[in-house]
Design an enzyme around this catalytic site. Structure first.
Site, PDB file in Angstrom:
ATOM      1  N   HIS A  45      -3.552  -5.593   0.754  1.00 61.43           N
ATOM      2  CA  HIS A  45      -3.053  -6.769   0.027  1.00 61.43           C
ATOM      3  C   HIS A  45      -4.079  -7.268  -0.996  1.00 61.43           C
ATOM      4  O   HIS A  45      -4.172  -8.460  -1.276  1.00 61.43           O
ATOM      5  CB  HIS A  45      -2.628  -7.888   0.991  1.00 61.43           C
ATOM      6  CG  HIS A  45      -1.400  -7.519   1.767  1.00 61.43           C
ATOM      7  ND1 HIS A  45      -0.132  -7.705   1.259  1.00 61.43           N
ATOM      8  CD2 HIS A  45      -1.237  -6.937   2.972  1.00 61.43           C
ATOM      9  CE1 HIS A  45       0.759  -7.256   2.141  1.00 61.43           C
ATOM     10  NE2 HIS A  45       0.109  -6.788   3.192  1.00 61.43           N
ATOM     11  N   GLY A 137      10.195   4.637   5.465  1.00 56.47           N
ATOM     12  CA  GLY A 137       9.981   3.249   5.883  1.00 56.47           C
ATOM     13  C   GLY A 137       8.863   3.092   6.899  1.00 56.47           C
ATOM     14  O   GLY A 137       8.784   2.082   7.586  1.00 56.47           O
ATOM     15  N   GLY A 139       5.591   2.937   6.258  1.00 57.38           N
ATOM     16  CA  GLY A 139       4.363   2.383   5.699  1.00 57.38           C
ATOM     17  C   GLY A 139       3.439   3.434   5.107  1.00 57.38           C
ATOM     18  O   GLY A 139       2.271   3.170   4.852  1.00 57.38           O
ATOM     19  N   SER A 141       4.253   5.056   2.264  1.00 55.69           N
ATOM     20  CA  SER A 141       4.662   5.164   0.858  1.00 55.69           C
ATOM     21  C   SER A 141       5.649   6.294   0.573  1.00 55.69           C
ATOM     22  O   SER A 141       5.495   7.043  -0.387  1.00 55.69           O
ATOM     23  CB  SER A 141       3.449   5.341  -0.052  1.00 55.69           C
ATOM     24  OG  SER A 141       2.766   4.150  -0.117  1.00 55.69           O
ATOM     25  N   SER A 142       6.651   6.364   1.418  1.00 54.20           N
ATOM     26  CA  SER A 142       7.710   7.339   1.125  1.00 54.20           C
ATOM     27  C   SER A 142       8.359   7.003  -0.214  1.00 54.20           C
ATOM     28  O   SER A 142       8.723   7.894  -0.981  1.00 54.20           O
ATOM     29  CB  SER A 142       8.742   7.362   2.251  1.00 54.20           C
ATOM     30  OG  SER A 142       9.168   6.053   2.563  1.00 54.20           O
ATOM     31  N   ASP A 187       0.081   2.390  -4.365  1.00 55.77           N
ATOM     32  CA  ASP A 187       0.803   3.540  -3.803  1.00 55.77           C
ATOM     33  C   ASP A 187       1.129   4.573  -4.876  1.00 55.77           C
ATOM     34  O   ASP A 187       0.966   5.777  -4.682  1.00 55.77           O
ATOM     35  CB  ASP A 187       2.098   3.068  -3.125  1.00 55.77           C
ATOM     36  CG  ASP A 187       1.844   1.982  -2.095  1.00 55.77           C
ATOM     37  OD1 ASP A 187       0.681   1.812  -1.698  1.00 55.77           O
ATOM     38  OD2 ASP A 187       2.810   1.300  -1.707  1.00 55.77           O
TER      39      ASP A 187
HETATM   40  C1  GLA Z   1       2.557  -2.143   0.001  1.00 50.16           C
HETATM   41  C2  GLA Z   1       2.541  -2.229  -1.526  1.00 50.16           C
HETATM   42  C3  GLA Z   1       1.137  -1.977  -2.073  1.00 50.16           C
HETATM   43  C4  GLA Z   1       0.112  -2.864  -1.377  1.00 50.16           C
HETATM   44  C5  GLA Z   1       0.276  -2.794   0.137  1.00 50.16           C
HETATM   45  C6  GLA Z   1      -0.612  -3.766   0.846  1.00 50.16           C
HETATM   46  O1  GLA Z   1       2.292  -0.851   0.409  1.00 50.16           O
HETATM   47  O2  GLA Z   1       3.419  -1.251  -2.071  1.00 50.16           O
HETATM   48  O3  GLA Z   1       1.121  -2.179  -3.464  1.00 50.16           O
HETATM   49  O4  GLA Z   1       0.207  -4.188  -1.838  1.00 50.16           O
HETATM   50  O5  GLA Z   1       1.611  -3.049   0.534  1.00 50.16           O
HETATM   51  O6  GLA Z   1      -1.945  -3.439   0.659  1.00 50.16           O
END
Ligand code: GLA
Length: 408
Positions: A45, A137, A139, A141-142, A187
């Site tokens: 974040h 889904g 976490g 980054s699919s 991502d």
């Molecule tokens: C998601 C968002 C990213 C980043 C993370 C948290 O993956 O796509 O851009 O903000 O949350 O670090």
């Protein structure tokens, strides 16, 4: 425990070519591309606060195979079994000035968004099949890997100027406008620019206000490769297999709170603030907004220190910073959940574990653990014993970003 490898993606590619041939008239596709998912080692974040992030690209990714066609129709099929939506979409190539709209099925929005924002001029029609071995889904980054794979595919149909930053920014824009997720840049960036054997320190600072075109941002967003190929350490990803419904609404709320804090502190972003600034303005912030800013300011600093520690192979310090990051995300930023906390606590109980934390947006998804190679099996067994649900494990190594694959 699944040990991910490049050959998984190669097998997926071969299978997807077979699917294409079956669906699209028995001919082989002419183009094959892939783009990886990612795991973030530290810097959570912080990207939308113009701070540092330290992700690595995974050996798991999304593949797109296909060919151009003459009739100005775009026909796309997904092989994803998780989706209950229709697996095929067809629409005409948007004409000059025309616009694609997000809609159903939702998986196609990522593809449509990238087509809509692709800047290199009119595209031909095409047929394509999409497949992925990134858990959807989860976490990892699919969605960014789907966007970046799509962009890489479009580059084969109509080449652009090849600038990687523009590529990442266009894919981010697709996510903002077609998936309605106001994500940061991490991502898409790592999916484009990942390097085998390395984590990537990304400086998400934008030194001046974003201009009307993405091109104006090119002088910022610097990256630094940090080697991560020591055979004595491994990165273990543990999927909690939960996804709390909060995710959608909480992310934009956190973003707003950070912007609010920066404004009160008189800074363009929280990147420009330090803990002393925050303490000086404490009375002007709500208790909650104060804690959000405290996480972000601390996390940006932790990420810079962690990159240095990794560079000098100081895994102990790196691990401590991971744990501090998790605690801050849990207590101050409040984006963890009991399942992620359980996984982290269990991992930390085993000797040989340097550090463990939630990774990605939060409220479910995965944890990332840095540990001595020899301890991996023991850690997996211990987590399995302790975790109240069923977790999935991936032992993984940093991989390259998006690729074009030569077809035999
Ligand atoms: C998601 C968002 C990213 C980043 C993370 C948290 O993956 O796509 O851009 O903000 O949350 O670090």
């Amino acid at each position: 425990m699944e040990r991910t490898s490049e050959s998984d993606l190669v097998s997926l590619l071969a299978a997807t070519r077979g699917v294409y041939k079956r669906i699209f008239g028995g001919v082989d596709p002419k183009i094959a591309v892939s783009a990886p998912g990612r795991v973030n080692l530290i810097g959570e974040h912080t990207d939308y606060n113009q701070g540092f992030v330290l992700p690595m690209a995974l050996q798991m990714g999304t593949v797109v195979v296909g060919s151009p066609r003459e009739d100005r129709i775009i026909s796309i099929v997904t092989t994803a079994e998780e989706t209950e939506e229709p697996k095929r979409v067809e629409f005409p190539v948007p004409m000059e000035g025309g616009a694609l709209e997000p809609g159903e099925p939702r998986w196609a929005n990522y593809v449509k968004g990238v087509i809509q924002h692709y800047e290199a001029g009119p595209l031909p029609g095409f047929s394509a099949v999409i497949a992925s071995n990134v858990p959807l889904g989860g976490g990892l980054s699919s969605s960014a890997s789907l966007e970046v794979a799509t962009y890489t595919f479009l580059q084969q149909l109509r080449p652009d100027d090849g600038d990687p930053v523009t590529k990442a920014l266009v894919c981010q824009k697709a996510e903002h406008t077609f998936a309605m997720m106001p994500c940061g840049i991490m991502d898409q960036f790592i999916s484009v620019m990942g390097k085998e054997g390395h984590a990537l320190l990304i400086d998400c600072r934008i030194p001046f206000r974003a201009g009307p075109t993405v091109k104006r941002l090119l002088r910022s967003l610097e990256t630094h490769l940090v080697p991560l190929s020591d055979p004595n350490v491994v990165v273990l990803i543990t999927n909690s297999n939960v996804r709390h419904i909060l995710t959608g609404s909480e992310y934009p709320t956190r973003r707003r709170q950070c912007e609010e804090a920066a404004k009160v502190l008189g800074k363009a972003s929280l990147r420009e603030a330090n803990m002393a600034d925050l303490e000086a303005s404490k009375a002007l912030l709500s208790e909650e907004v104060y804690r959000r800013a405290k996480h972000v300011i601390g996390e940006i600093e932790r990420t810079a220190r962690a990159a240095e520690a990794l560079q000098s192979k100081d895994y102990k310090i790196f691990g401590q910073l991971m744990v501090e990051s998790h605690n801050s995300l849990r207590d101050d930023y409040e984006v963890s959940c009991p399942e992620l906390d359980e996984l982290v606590s269990a991992a930390l109980e085993i000797p040989g574990v340097y550090g463990s934390r939630m990774t990605g947006g939060g409220f479910g998804g995965c944890t990332v653990t840095l540990l001595e190679s020899g301890a991996a099996e023991k850690v997996r067994r211990h987590i399995e014993e302790k975790y109240s649900r069923t977790a999935t494990f991936y032992l993984t190594q940093p991989s390259d970003g998006a690729k074009v694959h030569r077809l035999p």
